[in-house]
Each structure stands twice: as C-alpha cells, then as structure tokens.
Design a protein around this motif. Structure first.
Motif: not given
Length: 297
Positions: A117-121, A134-138, A240-250
C-alpha cells in the motif's frame, strides 16, 4: 472426391461463423465465457494479455514472499485474486526491489499496477490513478534486546530508524524529525532500505534502533515474533495523521476507472471485508473505495 466451389464456399462460411462465435475476427481478443460488463470495460491490452500484471516488493503481511523468491501469499495476493475474479482475468505478481522499481516498471509498461500500500499524493496522481482502499498510521518496531530506551514515539528523536526508501514511512519520519527539532531534540537518522524485511533485519542486527512500517505490518511482525519486539505509534501532534493508501495504475493505460469499479464490486460482494477481517485490519478499513483523493483536496 473433388469438392465443388459451392461446397468449399459453404465450408468456409461455417468456419468463419464458428470463429466469430468463439471471439470475434482476426486480431481481436477472445471474450471469455461468462465475461461481465467489467471485463468488457477493460483496456484492449489487458484483454489481449488475459492477465493484470502487478509489481510488488516484499512487505508482510501484504506480500509474503516464499524462499523461492516467486511464490507470494498475503493480503495483496488475496485482494488481487478477488479483483481478477470480478474482472474476468488472471492476476500475477512480479517481485521488485522497492517502490522506485515498481513506479518505473509501470511507466515502462512492464507492470499494470502496484498495490503498495502506497500513499495517495497529488504528485503521484499526475502519472497514476490512485484507488484508495485503506488508511493507516505509521508505527515503529523496537527490538526488546536493543540498548535504545524507546518507550514512546517521542523517544525516537536522535535514534536510527530504518524504513523503506521512498515509502510513506520515510515521509512520516521526516514529519517526526520536524517535531523533534521543534522540541529542541536531535533529528532522526533515517536509513532507507529496499523493503520491510530489510528494515526488520536492520533493527534486529543493531544497525537501526527501530524499524518503521505501517501499523498493520507491525502487528503482523509482533504476532510472529512476540518476544522480539515492542512497537510505538506516531501521534497526530508529531505529524502522523491518517494517510490514504492506494493501488496505483498508470493513467495512460485506462485501467484506473475499471479497477475502481472492481473494488466497488468486492466491497459489495463482501470479499473486501472478508480479507480485512482475516488479517485484523478492521481499524484501517474504509467504507468505500475512492479514486484520486489527493488531487481532489
């Protein structure tokens, strides 16, 4: 016996009709039996390949790579199987050496997607569609046998912290370092490594005082090595906050919107909840998937 022109023409017509029934004219991908509307919406390149190719690094419990370096189990494998089922195509994972290799591989068309899972930026959304699921904390694993006295995330100031290079953890560690400096404490010494397994080994060997990772990954490690580690979680005050984690597709592939619909389907049919519950990820689950949330903010 010699066939007349009429008989030959009739045989050719039957052959052509049979070919059309099996999947269209020459050069067109054959439509699988029972294919859904989601399959029909897939880009032609995916239909022709019959498979969605995922890049993935070693990242338990998302991707647990066997000793052969190829066999993969875990959350990512189960999620991809569920998505492939509703899309009507196979999925496969190729193990790569960290996030940069996954991103460059997708842009070079070697892979179709990367599930992090990678952060959506907003920066990543310039080249990729990001499907948030999903979301996450570190969190930071602390070796019990280590000499560093870390009882809370505040105690990480001035310590050596290993994490996956280019990952959400590196970004979070920078925020924690900023907090440390504001408190008059020394900066964190971040050690960027290729994958989560490398960060755990760095902490075990004493090369690092802590190993940073998603909280779900930390919980997974504790379940396997109960007596080896404790862990602390970064606070909101520390950035920290809560980060949005995503699947990336070109973006160039056209697969992103179809993949979003596939996620919606596994939310609807219960497969998403089943997988999240199995791995104890209820706290980081989302109510529905979303596309490109960073750019919309």
């Amino acid at each position: 016996m010699r066939l007349s022109r009429t008989m030959l023409a009739g045989a050719a017509a039957v052959t052509l009709a049979s070919a059309s029934a099996c999947g269209g004219g020459a050069g067109e991908p054959q439509r699988p039996a029972g294919a859904t509307a989601l399959y029909d919406a897939l880009p032609d390149a995916v239909k022709e390949a019959g498979v969605i190719r995922f890049a993935g690094d070693s990242h338990p419990p998302y991707r647990i790579v066997a000793d052969d370096g190829k066999t993969v189990t875990g959350i990512d494998k189960e999620l991809q199987d569920a998505l492939g089922k509703v899309l009507g195509v196979r999925t496969e994972i190729s193990i790569v050496n960290g996030l940069p290799a996954a991103l460059s591989g997708m842009l070079a068309s070697r892979y179709d997607a990367f599930n992090g899972p990678v952060k959506d930026t907003a920066e990543r959304e310039k080249q990729f569609d990001a499907i948030v699921w999903m979301v996450t904390r570190t969190s930071y694993l602390i070796p019990k046998a280590g000499s560093a006295a870390v009882k809370s995330s505040a105690d990480l100031c001035g310590k050596r912290v290993a994490g996956t290079a280019g990952s959400i953890v590196e970004d979070q560690a920078k925020r924690l370092t900023d907090w440390c400096v504001k408190q008059g404490k020394p900066e964190i010494d971040f050690i960027g490594l290729a994958d989560t397994n490398g960060t755990i080994l760095a902490a075990k060997s004493g090369r690092a005082d802590a190993a940073g990772m998603t909280e779900s990954a930390a919980i997974d490690v504790l379940g396997k090595e109960k007596d080896a580690f404790t862990y602390v979680t970064q606070t909101d005050e520390q950035g920290a906050g809560v980060d949005q984690l995503a699947m990336l597709v070109p973006k160039s592939s056209g697969l992103g919107p179809v993949m979003l619909d596939a996620f919606k389907e596994i939310f609807k049919n219960g497969e998403y909840k089943k997988i999240m519950d199995k791995y104890g990820l209820q706290k980081v689950a989302v109510e529905e998937p979303a596309l490109n949330t960073a750019g919309a903010q």
